[in-house]
Each structure stands twice: as structure tokens, then as C-alpha cells.
Design an enzyme around this catalytic site. Sequence first.
Site, PDB file in Angstrom:
ATOM      1  N   ASP A 206       1.353  -0.892   9.345  1.00  0.00           N
ATOM      2  CA  ASP A 206       1.688   0.323  10.105  1.00  0.00           C
ATOM      3  C   ASP A 206       3.201   0.586  10.046  1.00  0.00           C
ATOM      4  OD1 ASP A 206       1.349   2.476  11.824  1.00  0.00           O
ATOM      5  OD2 ASP A 206       0.976   1.248  13.615  1.00  0.00           O
TER       6      ASP A 206
ATOM      7  N   SER B 136      -7.355  -5.118  10.564  1.00  0.00           N
ATOM      8  CA  SER B 136      -7.570  -6.092  11.658  1.00  0.00           C
ATOM      9  C   SER B 136      -7.321  -7.549  11.291  1.00  0.00           C
ATOM     10  CB  SER B 136      -8.981  -5.987  12.280  1.00  0.00           C
ATOM     11  OG  SER B 136      -9.066  -4.921  13.191  1.00  0.00           O
TER      12      SER B 136
ATOM     13  N   VAL C 112      -2.196  -9.142  12.701  1.00  0.00           N
ATOM     14  CA  VAL C 112      -1.954  -9.505  14.111  1.00  0.00           C
ATOM     15  C   VAL C 112      -3.203  -9.356  14.970  1.00  0.00           C
ATOM     16  CG1 VAL C 112       0.530  -9.081  14.089  1.00  0.00           C
ATOM     17  CG2 VAL C 112      -0.993  -7.255  14.766  1.00  0.00           C
ATOM     18  N   TYR C 113      -4.162  -8.550  14.544  1.00  0.00           N
ATOM     19  CA  TYR C 113      -5.387  -8.391  15.347  1.00  0.00           C
ATOM     20  C   TYR C 113      -6.369  -9.552  15.180  1.00  0.00           C
ATOM     21  CZ  TYR C 113      -4.267  -3.704  17.155  1.00  0.00           C
ATOM     22  OH  TYR C 113      -3.711  -2.636  17.832  1.00  0.00           O
TER      23      TYR C 113
ATOM     24  N   ASN D 201      -2.582   1.311  15.726  1.00  0.00           N
ATOM     25  CA  ASN D 201      -3.047   0.962  17.081  1.00  0.00           C
ATOM     26  C   ASN D 201      -3.408   2.253  17.801  1.00  0.00           C
ATOM     27  OD1 ASN D 201      -0.622   1.975  18.524  1.00  0.00           O
ATOM     28  ND2 ASN D 201       0.378   0.360  17.336  1.00  0.00           N
TER      29      ASN D 201
ATOM     30  N   GLY E 282       3.607  -4.806  10.816  1.00  0.00           N
ATOM     31  CA  GLY E 282       2.660  -4.974   9.710  1.00  0.00           C
ATOM     32  C   GLY E 282       2.613  -3.769   8.789  1.00  0.00           C
TER      33      GLY E 282
ATOM     34  N   ILE F 243       0.820  -1.216   0.000  1.00  0.00           N
ATOM     35  CA  ILE F 243       0.000   0.000   0.000  1.00  0.00           C
ATOM     36  C   ILE F 243       0.855   1.268   0.000  1.00  0.00           C
ATOM     37  CG2 ILE F 243      -0.327   0.342   2.497  1.00  0.00           C
ATOM     38  CD1 ILE F 243      -3.383   0.618   1.804  1.00  0.00           C
TER      39      ILE F 243
HETATM   40  N1  AR6 Z   1       0.615  -3.180   2.213  1.00  0.00           N
HETATM   41  C1  AR6 Z   1      -0.616  -3.716   2.272  1.00  0.00           C
HETATM   42  N2  AR6 Z   1      -1.029  -4.602   3.201  1.00  0.00           N
HETATM   43  C2  AR6 Z   1      -0.102  -4.988   4.118  1.00  0.00           C
HETATM   44  C3  AR6 Z   1       1.213  -4.474   4.142  1.00  0.00           C
HETATM   45  C4  AR6 Z   1       1.570  -3.528   3.133  1.00  0.00           C
HETATM   46  N3  AR6 Z   1       2.783  -2.984   3.069  1.00  0.00           N
HETATM   47  N4  AR6 Z   1       1.868  -5.043   5.197  1.00  0.00           N
HETATM   48  C5  AR6 Z   1       1.007  -5.882   5.801  1.00  0.00           C
HETATM   49  N5  AR6 Z   1      -0.189  -5.853   5.143  1.00  0.00           N
HETATM   50  P1  AR6 Z   1      -1.637  -5.846  10.217  1.00  0.00           P
HETATM   51  P2  AR6 Z   1      -3.925  -5.344  12.029  1.00  0.00           P
HETATM   52  C6  AR6 Z   1      -1.425  -6.592   5.425  1.00  0.00           C
HETATM   53  O1  AR6 Z   1      -1.085  -6.871  11.158  1.00  0.00           O
HETATM   54  O2  AR6 Z   1      -4.321  -6.770  12.004  1.00  0.00           O
HETATM   55  C7  AR6 Z   1       0.444  -3.158  13.833  1.00  0.00           C
HETATM   56  O3  AR6 Z   1       1.540  -3.503  14.647  1.00  0.00           O
HETATM   57  C8  AR6 Z   1      -1.346  -7.814   6.283  1.00  0.00           C
HETATM   58  O4  AR6 Z   1      -0.865  -8.934   5.532  1.00  0.00           O
HETATM   59  O5  AR6 Z   1      -0.689  -4.867   9.627  1.00  0.00           O
HETATM   60  O6  AR6 Z   1      -4.997  -4.303  11.868  1.00  0.00           O
HETATM   61  C9  AR6 Z   1      -0.325  -1.950  14.360  1.00  0.00           C
HETATM   62  O7  AR6 Z   1       0.539  -1.014  15.005  1.00  0.00           O
HETATM   63  C10 AR6 Z   1      -2.818  -7.979   6.682  1.00  0.00           C
HETATM   64  O8  AR6 Z   1      -3.540  -8.564   5.593  1.00  0.00           O
HETATM   65  O9  AR6 Z   1      -2.798  -4.951  10.948  1.00  0.00           O
HETATM   66  C11 AR6 Z   1      -1.277  -2.570  15.320  1.00  0.00           C
HETATM   67  O10 AR6 Z   1      -0.687  -2.779  16.577  1.00  0.00           O
HETATM   68  C12 AR6 Z   1      -3.290  -6.531   6.824  1.00  0.00           C
HETATM   69  O11 AR6 Z   1      -2.291  -5.732   6.158  1.00  0.00           O
HETATM   70  C13 AR6 Z   1      -1.623  -3.895  14.682  1.00  0.00           C
HETATM   71  O12 AR6 Z   1      -0.501  -4.219  13.853  1.00  0.00           O
HETATM   72  C14 AR6 Z   1      -3.420  -6.055   8.273  1.00  0.00           C
HETATM   73  O13 AR6 Z   1      -2.393  -6.631   9.074  1.00  0.00           O
HETATM   74  C15 AR6 Z   1      -2.827  -3.826  13.824  1.00  0.00           C
HETATM   75  O14 AR6 Z   1      -3.169  -5.115  13.405  1.00  0.00           O
END
Ligand code: AR6
Length: 174
Positions: free
Chosen positions: A34, A117, A120-121, A24, A32, A11
Site C-alpha cells: 500500500d 493479507s 502485516v495482516y 486497509n 507494505g 507491483i
Molecule cells: N510489490 C509487490 N508485493 C509487495 C510489495 C511491492 N512493492 N511490497 C510488499 N509486498 P502487506 P497485507 C508484499 O503487508 O498483509 C498496509 O499497511 C509483501 O511482502 O503489504 O494485506 C495496509 O495499509 C506481502 O507478501 O499487506 C494495511 O494496513 C504482500 O505484499 C496492511 O498493510 C502483502 O503484504 C495490509 O496488510
Amino acid sequence: MAELTALRGDITRFHVDAIVNAANTSLLGGGGVDGAIHRAAGPELLEACRKLNGCLTGDAKATPAFHLPAKWIFHTVGPVWQGGGHKEFELLASCYRRCMELAMQHQVRSIAFPAISTGVYGFPLQSAAKIAVTTVKNYIGGSGIDVVKFVCFDDRTLSTYEQLLADSGMANEP
Ligand code: AR6
């Protein structure tokens, strides 16, 4: 009619008016998507986020996108999945609704969402993707938004969104 598409990618590389960050409540970065967004946008993003005093689950706040090709980042905080009995569905829908509201406030015409979400959520992917597509569809009429991209980081997420968009008859429509 607005174009809703699912596509695979990172993204941080999307040339859209706004990208959404799955943050968060501290808004001070994490792993992730973020972590990827903070790394790519540069340290100015953390400085801007510090001024926002955090964000409630289900809410969203905007910053500039600094070194990213987008103009804005809408930081939203999805719910941690706790089995489904802790308002997770409503809170996730609220994330998408608040981002659509911010998009209207900032005259955004193109927006890219990650699968909030579902990393990791721990939110179940099928339910989360359905909430994403349904909520965006509900708020897109009259919003001024022409292009919505659901950015998927893996094949399973991509095929889930593709199926939902095909079923809803909204994929790749002019
Ligand atoms: N581009 C698009 N999607 C992505 C990317 C990227 N560069 N990297 C990961 N994803 P997550 P959450 C996808 O864990 O579950 C963070 O530490 C990933 O594969 O990023 O909402 C925050 O600070 C998954 O499909 O977010 C919070 O503490 C999706 O993005 C926590 O994680 C969401 O995964 C939020 O957890």
C-alpha cells in the site's frame, strides 16, 4: 486460455491494465505494498482515495493509477488473520472475486495481484495463495482477462505460487 503466472517483483512497476492494492479500510495509505503504491502513484492517489469513503473488508474499489504504468488500481481490503474462525477464508476469496468483477467492469485484460493479507495482516501464505489461485480461476472464464500476474515480493511467496500454478496446470499456458 488466460495466462496465469507468478513472478518476483515490485507491483508498482508492472505495465498491466490494473494492479491490485492490499489496502486497509480507510483507503488512506499504509505500509507494505500500500505504501509503495501510494509513493509511486503520487499524491493524486490519496486525493482520489479520500473520495471513496473507505472500503469494507472483502470489498474493492477502483481509482486511476496516476503516475504508475498501470491504468487502474483496485484497492481491496484483506482480512486480518485471527486464527481462521472469523470468516478470514471467505473474506479473502471475496477480495479476489471483487477485483475480478472490477476488472470486467473496466474492460481490463491484464491484472497484477500482490499476495493480499500475507504481510502485516498475517494470513498463512499457503492458504492465502491457494485462495488466490482458486478464486481467480473460478472467475476468469468469460471475463475478458487474458493475463493474470501474481506478483511476489520474496522467494517463499514465489515458490508457493509457482507450485500451486504447476499443480493446477495453469502456469504459462497460451
Ligand atoms: N510489490 C509487490 N508485493 C509487495 C510489495 C511491492 N512493492 N511490497 C510488499 N509486498 P502487506 P497485507 C508484499 O503487508 O498483509 C498496509 O499497511 C509483501 O511482502 O503489504 O494485506 C495496509 O495499509 C506481502 O507478501 O499487506 C494495511 O494496513 C504482500 O505484499 C496492511 O498493510 C502483502 O503484504 C495490509 O496488510
